[in-house]
Structure formats: C-alpha cells, structure tokens
Write a protein that holds these residues in place. Structure first.
Motif, short mmCIF file in Angstrom:
data_model
loop_
_atom_site.label_atom_id
_atom_site.label_comp_id
_atom_site.label_asym_id
_atom_site.label_seq_id
_atom_site.Cartn_x
_atom_site.Cartn_y
_atom_site.Cartn_z
N ARG A 213 21.59 56.73 21.99
CA ARG A 213 22.65 56.04 21.28
C ARG A 213 22.51 55.87 19.87
O ARG A 213 23.64 56.27 19.19
CB ARG A 213 22.69 54.59 21.98
CG ARG A 213 23.88 53.85 21.68
CD ARG A 213 23.90 52.67 22.07
NE ARG A 213 24.30 52.63 23.64
CZ ARG A 213 23.43 51.94 24.63
NH1 ARG A 213 22.39 51.62 24.21
NH2 ARG A 213 23.96 52.20 25.75
N ARG A 233 22.03 62.56 24.92
CA ARG A 233 23.28 62.52 23.83
C ARG A 233 24.25 63.65 23.80
O ARG A 233 25.31 63.42 24.08
CB ARG A 233 22.78 62.39 22.25
CG ARG A 233 23.89 62.11 21.46
CD ARG A 233 24.35 61.08 21.67
NE ARG A 233 25.67 60.74 20.52
CZ ARG A 233 25.48 60.03 19.21
NH1 ARG A 233 24.08 59.31 19.25
NH2 ARG A 233 26.22 59.91 18.63
N HIS A 236 26.17 63.12 27.29
CA HIS A 236 27.14 62.24 27.11
C HIS A 236 28.35 62.47 26.20
O HIS A 236 29.50 62.23 26.82
CB HIS A 236 26.34 60.87 26.60
CG HIS A 236 27.51 59.88 25.79
ND1 HIS A 236 27.77 58.92 26.52
CD2 HIS A 236 28.02 59.59 24.52
CE1 HIS A 236 28.69 58.16 25.97
NE2 HIS A 236 28.82 58.61 24.50
N GLN A 240 31.29 62.54 28.59
CA GLN A 240 31.82 61.00 28.34
C GLN A 240 31.36 60.13 29.40
O GLN A 240 31.85 58.99 29.90
CB GLN A 240 33.30 61.26 28.50
CG GLN A 240 33.97 62.02 27.19
CD GLN A 240 33.55 61.24 25.67
OE1 GLN A 240 33.59 60.10 25.60
NE2 GLN A 240 32.74 62.16 25.07
N THR A 241 30.04 60.48 30.06
CA THR A 241 29.54 59.62 31.11
C THR A 241 28.61 58.53 30.22
O THR A 241 28.32 58.61 29.15
CB THR A 241 28.78 60.09 31.98
OG1 THR A 241 27.82 60.96 31.42
CG2 THR A 241 29.65 61.38 33.03
N TYR A 243 25.27 56.65 28.89
CA TYR A 243 23.76 57.36 28.71
C TYR A 243 22.71 57.37 29.68
O TYR A 243 22.22 58.51 29.75
CB TYR A 243 23.30 56.54 27.32
CG TYR A 243 23.95 56.85 26.08
CD1 TYR A 243 23.88 58.03 25.35
CD2 TYR A 243 24.81 55.95 25.50
CE1 TYR A 243 24.28 58.19 24.26
CE2 TYR A 243 25.55 56.25 24.41
CZ TYR A 243 25.29 57.44 23.76
OH TYR A 243 26.06 57.60 22.42
N SER A 246 24.21 60.05 31.83
CA SER A 246 23.69 61.42 31.40
C SER A 246 22.46 61.84 31.51
O SER A 246 22.00 62.90 31.69
CB SER A 246 24.14 61.43 29.91
OG SER A 246 25.40 61.09 29.62
#
Length: 535
Positions: A213, A233, A236, A240-241, A243, A246
């Motif tokens: 993140r 990352r 993600h 768009q899931t 973290y 992902s």
C-alpha cells in the motif's frame, strides 16, 4: 496450449469426475442390495456385509477401469494398486467418521459431511495414482537415459499443468472444507470474507499489505523483501481488488505454476510417477496453507523451480533472471546460483578443475548469467542504503525479532528439551517444529543416495543442506523458540520433497502419506486461520 484446448481438458476432467461419482453411487446401491439379499436368506450380517463390499469393490474396479478412466489394455494390471489405495481410503473414511461422531451425534449428517472429501480424495487417488501407465511402459525416464528434455516432456506437459491446477483447487477446497466443518462444529457464524480472504492474512501478511500500500517507510519493514508486495500492488491496480485479495490472487497463480515447474524438473530426473507424488506431497504438506496465503512462498518457489527448469534446458540468461527475481522475493534465492553453476558445468561438459587452462577455455558468455542474482541483490542493497543508511538493512532489521545465529545441532537439541518439558499447546507446537526439522534431515539423508548420480543431483543436495542450515539456525531469543518459523521454511526445500516423492513412490506409500499430510494441513490450517502462530 490454446484456451479452447485447455477448456476442453477441464471439461474432460469434470466429466471423468462425474462418471467416478456415478460409479460410486451405483456400487453403493449394489453393495447394499447384495447385503440385503444375503441377510434375507439368513446369512450372518457381518459376512453378508463383507461379501457385499467385495462385490461392490470388484464392480467399482471393472466400471472405473473400463468406463471412467478407459483403461482398455490389460486393465486388471492395475488391480493391486486399486485395492491397496481404496482400502487406505476406507480406513481414512472410518477414522474421520469416528472423529466426526464425537461432535456430531447424527450419523447421517456426519456421513454426509464425511463423504465430500472422501469422494475427492478417492477420485484423485484413482485418477493419478491407480489408472496410470506403469513405469515400465512410459517413455519418461530419469536423467540417466540421455533423452533430451523436450522429448521427455512431450505429451506430458498438458497433463502436468492440468494435474497441478486441479491439485491446487482441491487443496484450497480442502482448506475451505475443514474451516467450514470447524465453524459448524463450534456453531459459529460463517463469515464468507474470512473464509476466502481473511483466513489467509495473518501475522507477516500485514507487513506485506502495508508495504504494497505505502512502500518501504521504516527500517523494520526491510526484513520483508520487495517483489511480492510489488506484485500485490500491480494486481491491486489492475483488478481494483483489496491488497489482501490481490496477494491471494498472486499466490494462487504462482502456486499452480510452481507445482507445474516442480513437476517438470522432477519428471526429467525421476519420471512422471515421482513428479505426481512430489506435487501431491508438496501441495498437502501440513503447512502448505502458506502457498495460499498472503505470503511469499508461492511466488518465491515458482521463480526457484522455473530458474532450474530453464537452466536444465540450457537457457541460462532466462534462468539467471528468474533466480534474480527469486532473490528479490526471499534472500535465500541467491543460493540458487549453486544449482545454476553445476548445471552450467554439466552442459559445458566441465569438471571442477578450475585451476587448469582447459577449464577456462570451455567458458562461454552464458557464464555471466550466473552473476545476475548478485547484481540484482547489489542494486537492491544500494537502494536500501539510500533509504535507510544501511546496505544490509534487511539483516539489521532482524534485531527487532531478536534473532541470532545458533548451530543446527544446538537448535535441534534445545528444541527437543523444550518439547519434553513443555505442556499443553506449547508442547504441540514444539512437537511440530521438531518433527519438521527431523523430516528435513531425513530428506537430506534420502538425498545422499542420489549425490553420485550427476552434477545436477550433487547441486540439488548441496542446496538442500545450505538452505536447511540457514532456516534452522536463526532462533528468536526473546521467545527462546529455537526452530521458530521452520515449519514454514521447510517449504523452501524442494529437492527434499522430490527425494521424499521418490521414496514414497518406491514403497507405494504416496496415498497414505498424502492423506496423513492432508489431515495435518486441515488441523494446522485451521489454527493459522484463527490467528494462532504456526511458523
């Protein structure tokens, strides 16, 4: 493999499973009818049940061999494997049903729960361990035959990939099933987020999520290596899931390809039967839930075995790059260079007499590929110097966990003492640690029989010894846990699992060991899911 062909393979496997399940239903009815008829003519019930079960098993074998798995050439040659494996499954079914009846007092519900994993285990065992070509009939032999690598894998790669994918799916379903059973037994509410995501993000997972993140911020974070959170990352940003989700996606995909490449190198060295056994032993090992979790295990291992696969194919620049990526996932990846070096010597027909001029004349430009892991590691250390002021920040960060060096014999001996003098949960945990390091030592002992076989096997065995030593000589002194994390670190010892697969295949014990491993996986996995520290 095209998408259409891959999709067709899935449908074939699904239809095979449906036929297996229908055969099971038919033979259950047949067994019951024989039992009823024999009891009706006043035969003793126990004898009637035995005769009914025997007829049902013979019918099961005949239908499965001819219809389900379509073994039309001398199908009865598989009978003894079928008999042994299905008797083991019967024993396992009785044991699990007995345990379920302790907490579920309805025999019908207990058997309904019990039949699901037993059907899956039965299908996998019969599909990949019973109704397969005998070792003598297959063209896939060990490395001593001199057949080229592509020839050995020709026609087997698709099956190997499908087998790896199905194994990962079933392993994940098994973990989900055991978690559901545990919730039902304790009458807890099913939380679907926890079942598929939350269960897999405990302990170190939080560090990877935070790094994915926000990147590296503190010195303490540098104890965790950068490539896995980078993949998280990227996943993600693309999907768009969350973290954590992902990380699970990255782990799942990497897990499938890890088992596939593991199967490739095991096939080249020991043949397809050992390859399948190794895949199953690895996937259902009691701490294999780390391959599914927000941890580095899957990504690290796929880079490791893919690097070795490419080196075996004389593709050293690709192998060096993959070994470098492994190094950026876990620092022990740098020791892959040991295997790559011996593989290079084997391909160049070179010995270890590096002091001779002839030796140096045989080198070519591919030798520089072996420097890539060290180059990538050096670049990362320069980055750490700019970030934290320490070239070896990842070692400095270990002080936060109070780790220090201690020889293997000391960690092993002191762990035995702690286990003997502990009680309750601590006794069980120390027993887990001691058992797994004992298993790792046994793997190394089994591997000794292959050391003289080739440079390749010498390098595999040396890698096993080096990683085993490193993984078991870093006790956490604040907790006096001398084998802390070893139940997780044993998953790095891929040569040991191949040796174990070879030994299990030789004594025909693979199904039994896989079943025992799966029981341990369900037990330890549930403890991990509840936040209990396991490795």
């Amino acid at each position: 493999m095209t998408f259409a062909r891959l999709n067709n393979s899935y449908l074939v496997e699904l239809w095979t499973f449906i036929k297996y399940a229908l055969t099971g239903v038919f033979n259950t009815v047949l067994t019951y009818l024989v039992y009823v008829i024999l009891v009706y003519i006043h035969m003793q019930p126990s004898l009637s049940l035995a005769i009914g079960y025997l007829i049902g098993m013979i019918s099961s074998y005949a239908i499965n061999s001819r219809w389900t798995f379509k073994k039309t050439t001398n199908p009865w040659s598989y009978f003894w494997r079928f008999l042994i494996i299905n008797l083991l499954i019967l024993v396992l079914s009785e044991v699990t049903l007995h345990e379920l009846l302790h907490v579920i007092h309805s025999a019908d519900i207990a058997q309904l729960i019990n039949v699901i994993p037993m059907t899956l285990i039965g299908f996998l065992s019969n599909r990949f361990l019973v109704f397969v070509p005998s070792a003598s009939s297959t063209s896939l032999k060990g490395s001593q035959t001199g057949v080229s690598i592509p020839a050995k894998l020709n026609g087997f790669q698709k099956e190997l990939f499908i087998f790896s994918l199905i194994t990962v799916v079933i392993q994940h379903l098994w973990l989900t099933f055991t978690s559901l059973v545990e919730l039902l037994l304790h009458k807890e509410r099913v939380n679907w987020y926890n079942l598929f995501i939350g269960n897999y993000r405990h302990w170190d997972s939080g560090w990877y999520v935070e790094i994915a993140r926000n990147g590296f911020i503190t010195l303490k974070q540098t104890a965790f290596w950068p490539l896995y959170p980078l993949f998280m990352r990227i996943t993600h940003d693309v999907t768009q899931t969350g973290y954590a989700a992902s990380g699970i996606i990255v782990s799942f995909i990497a897990f499938v390809f890890f088992l596939y490449f593991l199967g490739r190198i095991a096939t080249i060295e020991f043949g397809p039967h050992v390859a399948r056994a190794t895949i199953l032993l690895f996937a259902f090992f009691p701490t294999a839930y780390y391959f599914d979790a927000v941890y580095t295990e899957s990504l690290f291992m796929v880079f490791c075995v893919a690097a070795i696969d490419r080196a075996m194919a004389n593709k050293f620049w690709t192998a060096g790059l993959l070994a470098s990526l492994a190094t950026l996932t876990r620092n022990t990846g740098v020791f892959l260079d040991l295997i790559l070096l011996f593989e290079y010597l084997r391909h160049r027909d070179m010995n270890l007499h590096f002091w001779t001029s002839v030796w140096w004349k045989k080198l070519n430009t591919q030798v520089f590929a072996l420097t890539l892991p060290a180059v990538f590691l050096s670049l990362y250390m320069i980055y750490l110097k700019n970030l934290t002021g320490h070239f070896l920040a990842f070692l400095t960060a270990e002080k936060y966990w109070h780790r220090q060096y201690m020889p293997l014999w000391d960690t092993y001996y002191l762990s035995w003492l702690r286990m003997i003098h502990s009680s309750g949960w601590f006794h069980e945990y120390f027993f887990t640690e001691v058992s797994m390091v004992t298993l790792a030592i046994c793997m190394a002992i089994i591997g000794m029989r292959y050391v003289r076989r080739s440079y390749r096997q010498l390098s595999w065995w040396l890698y096993l010894i080096v990683v085993l030593w490193i993984a078991s000589t870093e006790p956490s002194m604040n907790a006096k846990d001398y084998l802390v994390s070893f139940p997780r670190y044993i998953l790095m010892l891929f040569p040991g699992f191949i040796y174990l697969g070879s030994a299990a295949n030789y004594v025909r014990a693979t199904p039994l060991i896989v079943v025992l491993f799966a029981i341990g996986l369900g037990f330890l996995g549930n403890m991990f899911f509840h936040g209990v520290w396991i490795a």
